[in-house]
Design an enzyme around this catalytic site. Structure first.
Site: not given
Ligand code: ATR
Length: 481
Positions: A286, A374
């Site tokens: 995206k 982030k």
């Molecule tokens: P999208 O565009 O679908 O929002 P993304 O930009 O990859 O996908 O964001 C994924 C989100 O899921 C992020 O907030 C990520 O947290 P981090 O910023 O710490 O990476 C969160 N996320 C993914 N796996 C996670 C996990 N196991 N526990 C907590 N948060 C998680």
């Protein structure tokens, strides 16, 4: 128009008859795979009868089948099948050197499908190789090649379109190649193969029901407009169900197909080659798609994510329908959001769309995320408070808990057993919104429901954003179905 061929994967001939009897309205022909039959049933092949057209195939392991025995036995069984006069076609591999079988097939008016498989990728000069594998003009050449990358897919379509008017069977295997199976009519493939529900006889087979009811396969012809979705992974998406149901209901000659993608620049070349009208963009593209398209709307700039791309002449326009899709179901379920205190879990692309939409409605938002930096970046962008996704944020969340929104992928496969807010106790007064739609009730929602909270999942969001995309792609409102 291409035909639908159901590959029979039964062990017994009597079970093949049962499948033929139940599926003959949904498909045009069947492929009897001798390599799936028991040894006794293989020997009874001469007695096989069907009032519907059937292809006789006895596939070796190296070509994706189950047979790894003696080649003379295979030739004998094929011989018996051809002579029975009960098959319309016989699939003989390009490396099968049996002039006798060729001769007997011709004598018995059984059309020869001359096939080759490549499980490594798209061979060089695929189109020429396909045409050259015919041993006589009346044979139908067939190639099934593995599509491992977007580069493979581009090569496949480039080659396929040079021979679109030739009589042939041509398909790409695997999840990257799935769209080639649906777009068989666009590349002039005589048929596409499928398997009955719950079975996949080859990588990428779906059921006749999916071909007919999700993709409207029989309506696809050379004039059909192509829309799609890019993502990685993308095969789990429900978007084709929504978009195609709209086209079928409104009689629009269009089809919406998934494109698993690993290279956006090359996908855009495919989009030009196939004259794709518009496409949805999902995780993880995206943000990365934005610099590659010509114009983006204000919402894309503000959110930093684009989920919809439409063609205007030779240029692409990027829009974001996620934020409207996100906010509408929430307002419908919850009501006015002005001055409501909202916690958002996550700091990804979906989070940004959610904050953008919530702020537009006058809500007060705070962000909690696993990676604090982030959360801080997003907080700076939108001027909102933030905290870690841990018990250190309990007080912050309590103070902003009219609505708690979950925007990460935690709760979805393979993280379906995890509740990202497990450290927080619900009072029962919070309204919980999880943008995940499979499973319908995540661990986070389940725990909240148990505590007495009202809950909402991401299904309506998916639909709402798709309806906006539908309008952008077709110019029409999504029908009431
Ligand atoms: P999208 O565009 O679908 O929002 P993304 O930009 O990859 O996908 O964001 C994924 C989100 O899921 C992020 O907030 C990520 O947290 P981090 O910023 O710490 O990476 C969160 N996320 C993914 N796996 C996670 C996990 N196991 N526990 C907590 N948060 C998680």
């Amino acid at each position: 128009m291409s035909k639908i061929c159901l590959t029979l994967t039964e062990n017994r001939l009597e079970d093949c008859y049962k499948v033929i009897n139940t599926k003959n309205q949904q498909v045009d022909l069947f492929e009897l795979r001798v390599d799936f039959l028991s040894p006794i049933d293989q020997l009874m092949l001469g007695e096989f009868k069907s009032e519907y057209p059937v292809i006789l195939t006895f596939r070796k392991e190296c070509d994706g089948g189950l047979y790894n025995g003696d080649e003379n036995y295979r030739i004998q069984i094929l011989n018996m099948g051809i002579k029975s006069g009960n098959f319309d076609y016989v699939d003989l591999e390009a490396d099968l050197d049996s002039p006798l079988l060729d001769e007997i097939a011709k004598k018995n008016c059984v059309k020869i499908i001359r096939s080759f498989h490549d499980f490594n990728g798209v061979p060089k000069n695929l189109a020429k190789k396909l045409i050259d594998c015919k041993r006589s003009e009346d044979e139908i050449p067939k190639a099934a090649v593995m599509i491992n990358t977007t580069e493979d897919l581009l090569e496949f379509y480039r080659e396929a379109l040079t021979i679109s008017s030739e009589n042939k069977i041509l398909l790409g295997m695997g999840s990257f190649g799935f769209n080639t199976r649906i777009l068989a009519a666009k590349i002039g493939s005589m048929l596409t193969f499928c398997s009955k529900e719950g079975i996949s006889a080859a990588p990428g087979h779906v059921s006749p029901d999916v071909l007919n009811n999700v993709y409207g396969f029989k309506n696809i012809d050379s004039d059909t407009k192509i829309m799609g979705i890019i993502g990685n992974p993308v095969m789990h998406t429900k978007s084709p169900d929504i978009h195609n149901r709209g086209y079928i209901t409104q009689g629009i000659n269009a089809v919406y197909v998934p494109f698993e993608t690993d290279n956006l620049e090359l996908f855009l070349k495919i989009a030009d080659l196939l004259n794709i009208v518009g496409f949805s963009v999902t995780v993880p593209f995206k943000t990365d798609i934005i610099p590659l398209i010509n114009n983006v709307t204000e919402s894309v700039k503000m959110i930093g994510a684009c989920n919809t791309v439409t063609r205007v002449g030779m240029t692409w326009i990027g829009e974001n329908t996620d934020y409207v899709g996100f906010i509408r179901p929430l307002i419908k379920s919850y009501g006015d959001l002005k001055d409501k205190k909202v916690t958002i879990i996550g700091a990804g692309g979906s989070t940004k769309a959610a904050i953008y939409a919530l702020k537009k409605e006058g809500a007060n938002v705070i962000v909690v995320n696993r990676t604090l930096t982030k959360a801080a970046d997003i907080a700076t962008l939108y001027s909102v408070p933030y905290g870690p996704l841990s018990s250190d944020s309990i007080k912050l969340i309590e103070e902003n808990s009219d609505i708690i929104i979950q925007t990460t992928n935690v709760g979805m496969h393979p993280l379906e057993d995890i509740d990202p807010l497990s450290f927080y106790s619900f009072s029962g007064k919070e309204f919980l919104y999880d943008i995940i739609y499979t499973p319908a009730v995540t661990k986070f929602l389940e725990r909240g429901k148990h505590a007495g909270c009202n809950i909402l999942n991401g299904m309506d969001m998916l639909k709402e954003q798709a309806y906006r995309q539908y309008k952008l792609f077709t110019g029409l409102d999504y029908p009431v179905i």
